[in-house]
Design an enzyme around this catalytic site. Structure first.
Site, PDB file in Angstrom:
ATOM      1  N   THR A  17       0.805  -1.202   0.000  1.00 50.42           N
ATOM      2  CA  THR A  17       0.000   0.000   0.000  1.00 50.42           C
ATOM      3  C   THR A  17       0.847   1.263   0.000  1.00 50.42           C
ATOM      4  O   THR A  17       0.522   2.236  -0.667  1.00 50.42           O
ATOM      5  CB  THR A  17      -0.873   0.001   1.264  1.00 50.42           C
ATOM      6  OG1 THR A  17      -1.470  -1.280   1.371  1.00 50.42           O
ATOM      7  CG2 THR A  17      -1.930   1.065   1.194  1.00 50.42           C
ATOM      8  N   LYS A  36       9.953  -2.287   4.623  1.00 48.24           N
ATOM      9  CA  LYS A  36       8.936  -1.536   3.904  1.00 48.24           C
ATOM     10  C   LYS A  36       9.464  -0.144   3.624  1.00 48.24           C
ATOM     11  O   LYS A  36       9.814   0.580   4.542  1.00 48.24           O
ATOM     12  CB  LYS A  36       7.689  -1.420   4.800  1.00 48.24           C
ATOM     13  CG  LYS A  36       6.446  -1.881   4.132  1.00 48.24           C
ATOM     14  CD  LYS A  36       5.291  -1.929   5.085  1.00 48.24           C
ATOM     15  CE  LYS A  36       4.684  -3.303   4.952  1.00 48.24           C
ATOM     16  NZ  LYS A  36       3.269  -3.335   5.361  1.00 48.24           N
ATOM     17  N   ASP A 129      -7.263  -1.270   9.107  1.00 47.80           N
ATOM     18  CA  ASP A 129      -7.139  -1.871   7.777  1.00 47.80           C
ATOM     19  C   ASP A 129      -6.970  -3.383   7.895  1.00 47.80           C
ATOM     20  O   ASP A 129      -6.130  -3.989   7.241  1.00 47.80           O
ATOM     21  CB  ASP A 129      -5.955  -1.239   7.034  1.00 47.80           C
ATOM     22  CG  ASP A 129      -5.959  -1.568   5.543  1.00 47.80           C
ATOM     23  OD1 ASP A 129      -7.048  -1.869   5.006  1.00 47.80           O
ATOM     24  OD2 ASP A 129      -4.877  -1.539   4.937  1.00 47.80           O
TER      25      ASP A 129
HETATM   26  P1  ADP Z   1      -0.553  -4.399   1.380  1.00 48.06           P
HETATM   27  O1  ADP Z   1      -0.374  -2.964   1.638  1.00 48.06           O
HETATM   28  O2  ADP Z   1      -1.172  -4.725   0.058  1.00 48.06           O
HETATM   29  O3  ADP Z   1      -1.199  -5.113   2.533  1.00 48.06           O
HETATM   30  P2  ADP Z   1       2.083  -4.841   2.265  1.00 48.06           P
HETATM   31  O4  ADP Z   1       2.694  -3.493   2.137  1.00 48.06           O
HETATM   32  O5  ADP Z   1       1.688  -5.246   3.627  1.00 48.06           O
HETATM   33  O6  ADP Z   1       0.897  -5.000   1.251  1.00 48.06           O
HETATM   34  O7  ADP Z   1       3.064  -5.946   1.713  1.00 48.06           O
HETATM   35  C1  ADP Z   1       3.443  -6.075   0.342  1.00 48.06           C
HETATM   36  C2  ADP Z   1       4.030  -7.458   0.141  1.00 48.06           C
HETATM   37  O8  ADP Z   1       5.103  -7.693   1.043  1.00 48.06           O
HETATM   38  C3  ADP Z   1       3.031  -8.572   0.349  1.00 48.06           C
HETATM   39  O9  ADP Z   1       3.179  -9.512  -0.678  1.00 48.06           O
HETATM   40  C4  ADP Z   1       3.410  -9.185   1.683  1.00 48.06           C
HETATM   41  O10 ADP Z   1       3.190 -10.571   1.673  1.00 48.06           O
HETATM   42  C5  ADP Z   1       4.888  -8.860   1.809  1.00 48.06           C
HETATM   43  N1  ADP Z   1       5.212  -8.605   3.234  1.00 48.06           N
HETATM   44  C6  ADP Z   1       4.807  -7.551   3.974  1.00 48.06           C
HETATM   45  N2  ADP Z   1       5.258  -7.620   5.242  1.00 48.06           N
HETATM   46  C7  ADP Z   1       5.981  -8.771   5.315  1.00 48.06           C
HETATM   47  C8  ADP Z   1       6.714  -9.430   6.371  1.00 48.06           C
HETATM   48  N3  ADP Z   1       6.790  -8.911   7.597  1.00 48.06           N
HETATM   49  N4  ADP Z   1       7.319 -10.602   6.076  1.00 48.06           N
HETATM   50  C9  ADP Z   1       7.240 -11.132   4.820  1.00 48.06           C
HETATM   51  N5  ADP Z   1       6.563 -10.575   3.816  1.00 48.06           N
HETATM   52  C10 ADP Z   1       5.946  -9.399   4.031  1.00 48.06           C
END
Ligand code: ADP
Length: 303
Positions: A17, A36, A129
Site C-alpha cells: 500500500t 517496507k 485496515d
Molecule cells: P498491502 O499494503 O497490500 O497489505 P504490504 O505493504 O503489507 O501490502 O506488503 C506487500 C508485500 O510484502 C506482500 O506480498 C506481503 O506478503 C509482503 N510482506 C509484507 N510484510 C511482510 C513481512 N513482515 N514478512 C514477509 N513478507 C511481508
C-alpha cells in the site's frame, strides 16, 4: 547492497500500500527481515515529523500477536520500516484449496487475531485496515497483525490505490455511513468478517462499491432499525434504506457451532457502542468450549 550499514538487501517481496517491500538480512542479528520502503515524497516536512514521532510509539508495541517493528530509518528520501520476516499470511491459507481448516484451527486463528487486537486496543491504537493478507503467519504458525497504526499515520490507503478496494469487504457499517469519529469497533467488525471468511473459505460480504457493501451487509443481517442503532441517523452519509429482513446466522453458516455463531453475532452488532470488544470476545465461551484451539505450530499452512 547494504542499506543503512546494517541490512543486506535481498529480493523484492511485493508492492504494498505504501511502497515496495523487500527481504533483507540484518547483519547485526543474522535475522531475516522485511523492509517496507515508504514514499514520503509529496508530504510536507511537518507531516513527516509527526509520522516519525508516531512510528516511534509503534516500536514500543510488543506482543506475541503483533508484527515487531524492529527498526526505522530514513534513506534517500524514503522512510524505511524494518519488520520481522513472516512466511505467509492468512489469505494464502484461506485460498489454498489443499488446506482443510478444522473448527479447532479456525478457533486458533481467530483467537490469535483477537489477542493482537485486544493488546493494541488497550493502548488506544486502532488498526483500521484489517484483512486476511494483513494477518501474517510465522514459521512456527504464530499469527501476527501487520501494519498496525499505519493507516492513521500515513492516511487511509483505500482511495489511493486500486488494489486496496478489497479492504471494503471488511469495513464496518459506521465507516460506510461516513463516521469521522469511530473506535476499536471497526477492527472488531473486520475481525468478524475474517472469522466468517475462515468458516466459508471465501470473503463473506463482497460489495463492489461502498453503497453495495452496505446493501450486502443489510441483506445478511437485515436493515438496521434506529431503535437498534440510535446514532446511525446522525452519521454524515446516512440515508434511509428500504427495509430488508436479515437471514439467520444459522442459514448463513450452516456448519458453525452454536458458540461460534453466538460470538459472531456479538461481533457483527450494528451499533458500535453495543458491539463486543476484542477483550470480551476472548472471554466468550466459544474459546473455552471444545474443541480447544489448535497449537500454532500444528496449524495447516501452505507449502
Ligand atoms: P498491502 O499494503 O497490500 O497489505 P504490504 O505493504 O503489507 O501490502 O506488503 C506487500 C508485500 O510484502 C506482500 O506480498 C506481503 O506478503 C509482503 N510482506 C509484507 N510484510 C511482510 C513481512 N513482515 N514478512 C514477509 N513478507 C511481508
Amino acid at each position: 547492497k547494504k542499506v543503512a550499514d546494517r541490512y543486506l538487501k535481498r529480493e523484492v517481496l511485493g508492492e504494498g500500500t505504501y511502497g515496495v517491500v523487500f527481504k533483507a538480512i540484518d547483519t547485526k542479528t543474522g535475522q531475516t527481515v522485511a523492509i517496507k520502503k515508504i514514499r514520503l515524497g509529496k508530504q510536507k516536512e511537518g507531516v513527516n515529523f509527526t509520522a516519525l514521532r508516531e512510528i516511534k510509539l509503534l516500536k514500543e508495541l510488543k506482543d506475541e500477536n503483533i508484527i515487531e517493528l524492529i527498526d526505522t530509518f530514513p534513506h534517500k528520501g524514503n522512510l524505511h520500516l524494518v519488520f520481522e520476516f513472516m512466511e505467509t499470511d492468512l489469505e494464502a491459507v484461506i485460498r489454498d484449496r489443499n488446506i482443510v481448516l478444522s473448527p479447532a484451527d479456525i478457533k486458533s486463528y481467530i483467537q490469535m487475531t483477537l489477542k493482537g487486537l485486544s493488546f493494541c486496543h488497550r493502548k488506544w491504537i486502532l488498526h483500521r485496515d484489517m484483512k486476511p493478507n494483513n494477518l501474517l503467519i510465522g514459521s512456527r504458525g504464530q499469527l501476527k497483525l501487520a501494519d498496525f497504526g499505519l493507516a492513521r499515520i500515513f492516511g487511509s490507503p483505500d482511495r489511493r490505490f486500486t488494489h486496496q478496494v478489497f479492504a471494503r469487504w471488511y469495513r464496518a457499517p459506521e465507516l460506510l455511513f461516513g463516521a469521522k469519529q469511530y473506535g476499536p469497533g471497526v477492527d472488531v467488525w473486520a475481525a468478524a468478517c475474517i472469522f466468517a471468511e475462515l468458516l466459508l473459505r471465501r470473503p463473506f460480504l463482497q460489495g463492489n462499491s461502498d453503497i453495495d457493501q452496505l446493501g450486502k451487509i443489510f441483506a445478511a443481517f437485515g436493515t438496521p432499525k434506529p431503535s437498534q442503532w440510535q446514532d446511525m441517523v446522525y452519521l454524515p452519509d446516512y440515508v434511509e434504506y428500504q427495509y430488508v429482513p436479515g437471514q439467520s446466522l444459522r442459514t448463513l453458516f450452516p456448519m458453525a457451532s452454536d458458540d461460534a455463531l453466538d460470538l459472531l453475532s456479538k461481533m457483527f452488532t450494528y451499533d458500535p457502542k453495543s458491539r463486543i470488544s476484542a477483550q470480551h470476545a476472548l472471554e466468550h465461551r466459544y474459546f473455552s468450549s471444545i474443541p480447544p484451539p489448535t497449537e500454532p505450530a500444528l496449524l495447516p499452512r501452505p507449502p
